[in-house]
Design a protein around this motif. Structure first.
Motif, PDB file in Angstrom:
ATOM      1  N   LEU A 202       0.815  -1.206   0.019  1.00 14.15           N
ATOM      2  CA  LEU A 202       0.018  -0.054   0.012  1.00 14.15           C
ATOM      3  C   LEU A 202       0.909   1.219   0.127  1.00 14.15           C
ATOM      4  N   GLU A 250      -7.696   3.423  -1.466  1.00 15.53           N
ATOM      5  CA  GLU A 250      -6.901   2.030  -1.224  1.00 15.53           C
ATOM      6  C   GLU A 250      -7.943   1.144  -0.670  1.00 15.53           C
ATOM      7  N   ASN A 343       2.233  -3.888   6.525  1.00 21.18           N
ATOM      8  CA  ASN A 343       2.140  -2.634   5.851  1.00 21.18           C
ATOM      9  C   ASN A 343       2.691  -1.438   6.720  1.00 21.18           C
TER      10      ASN A 343
END
Length: 416
Positions: A202, A250, A343
């Protein structure tokens, strides 16, 4: 002092490619009339702890060695008064640009007098201990800082590797392979959890570029939700980061975090931890999410305690120095992967009671900022001292363009 352990040498060599110095922040409330005198006293105290007198001697193709030296005056730096707390955090973020060369010094103490508006403390002094990661991991560097600021608990020594340890590599490699086959069987039968799934990359995994910024959220320990502080903050990060990413178009449904976890067993190196990946389950209600995260951390801890992991560590510890140095040199920081272990990173350390002092000023909070890396543009630190927990957000502009918006989300998520 002997040579560096394999994992510490790897950390030292990798630091040339991915800067990894640790920055341990301690805020002390109250006036300190003679800051230079306190700094001189801290240097004298550092001389009484062997780790504070270490530096690295790197010669030849094999392993570097630890050598003793003196505590130099340039290892303590008194900076101009930065002003308010937000200005202090900006100054700390700029420190990252000046990484240590542990051949010259393996630590440095930065002192910021005259800091205004310290959360929960008013005006006071902030000290930031910069530590080369080869010298200590998060737990050990916290113990070193505690000794420096007055705690009487000695920092336990780490035994150096045996000189002929590489001769044990064939036997240790055989044992590692045998126990790994057992790990595979135990995973297949359900006795041990499988490795975690990777997470899709991401924007928070963007390569760190642009300005680097720090924000903090401070809470009393009793106000952190969840079964533990670490789990509660992970659950709050899931909520805040998922909301921030959704707002930017996202999909955070498979959001995960990378969490450093202390290894079981006797410490045989200055870095005695491993990173594990956990899902963050942002779609679940807070309580259910926290329970899932706690269960997953427990599964990772059980897997890390399997004999195969210790056998693999012992085999790695016997790696010949030239071979390990060559392997580190093959790392290419420009390569990108479509998946990652997490992430974001969340590193959590309890730094004990609020018994530390800078002269007459008492510690009121502590913080830390896990280093960014080519695949990690956002990290979190969770550090407690006494009854106060500080959640730190450290991010590059390329990964989190609006850090204040994200910090506000995290503050709200900590009060579900």
């Amino acid at each position: 002092m002997g040579r560096l352990a394999a994992v510490d040498a790897q950390t030292y060599w990798m630091a040339a490619t991915i800067p990894s110095d640790q920055f341990l922040l301690y805020a002390f409330a109250g006036p300190v009339p003679d800051v230079p005198a306190v700094v001189r006293a801290l240097r004298e105290r550092a001389r009484r702890c062997p780790d504070f007198r270490l530096r690295i001697q790197d010669c030849g193709p094999g392993y570097p060695r630890w050598v003793h030296g003196d505590v130099a005056a340039q290892q303590t730096v008194v900076h101009p008064a930065p002003g308010r707390w937000a200005d202090l955090l900006d100054a700390v973020a700029r420190l990252v640009d000046d990484q240590l060369d542990p051949r010259a010094m393996a630590w440095r103490l930065h002192v910021f007098p005259g800091v205004e508006d310290i959360p929960g403390g008013g005006d006071g002094v902030v000290a930031v201990l910069q530590v080369a990661h080869a010298l200590a991991d998060g737990v050990r560097s916290s113990a070193l800082a505690a000794w420096l600021f007055g705690r009487d608990t000695p920092v336990a020594p780490v035994a150096p590797p045996r000189p002929l340890e590489p001769l044990a590599l064939p036997l240790r490699a055989y044992r590692a392979a045998r126990t790994h086959r057992q790990l595979v069987r135990d995973t297949t039968t359900g006795l041990v959890a499988p490795p975690p799934d990777s997470c899709p990359v991401l924007s928070c995994n963007n390569r760190p570029e642009g300005r680097r910024r720090i924000r903090t959220v401070v809470r009393p320990r009793v106000r952190i939700p969840g079964p533990t502080v670490t789990v509660g903050v992970l659950a709050a990060v899931a909520d805040a980061l998922a909301g921030y990413l959704r707002e930017r178009g996202e999909d955070p449904s498979r959001l995960g975090a990378e969490v450093p976890m202390a290894k079981a067993g006797q410490r045989r190196a200055r870095n005695h931890f491993g990173n594990v990946g956990v899902g963050l389950y942002p779609a679940l209600p807070f309580a259910e999410r926290a329970a899932r995260i706690a269960d997953e951390l427990a599964m990772r801890r059980r897997r890390a305690a399997h004999p195969a992991m210790a056998a693999a560590d012992r085999a790695f510890a016997a790696m010949p120095g030239p071979l390990l140095r060559w392997g580190v040199a093959q790392f290419d920081p420009t390569l990108r992967s479509p998946t990652v272990t997490g992430n974001t990173v969340l590193s959590s350390v309890n730094r004990g009671p609020a018994d530390l002092r800078f002269g007459s000023a008492a510690a009121v909070l502590t913080a830390g900022f896990p280093a960014l890396s080519p695949m990690m543009g956002l990290t979190h630190g969770v550090h407690g001292i006494g009854d106060t927990v500080t959640i730190s957000i450290y991010a590059a502009e390329s990964a989190v363009a609006d850090i204040d918006s994200y910090a506000a989300r995290l503050a709200a998520a900590l009060d579900p």
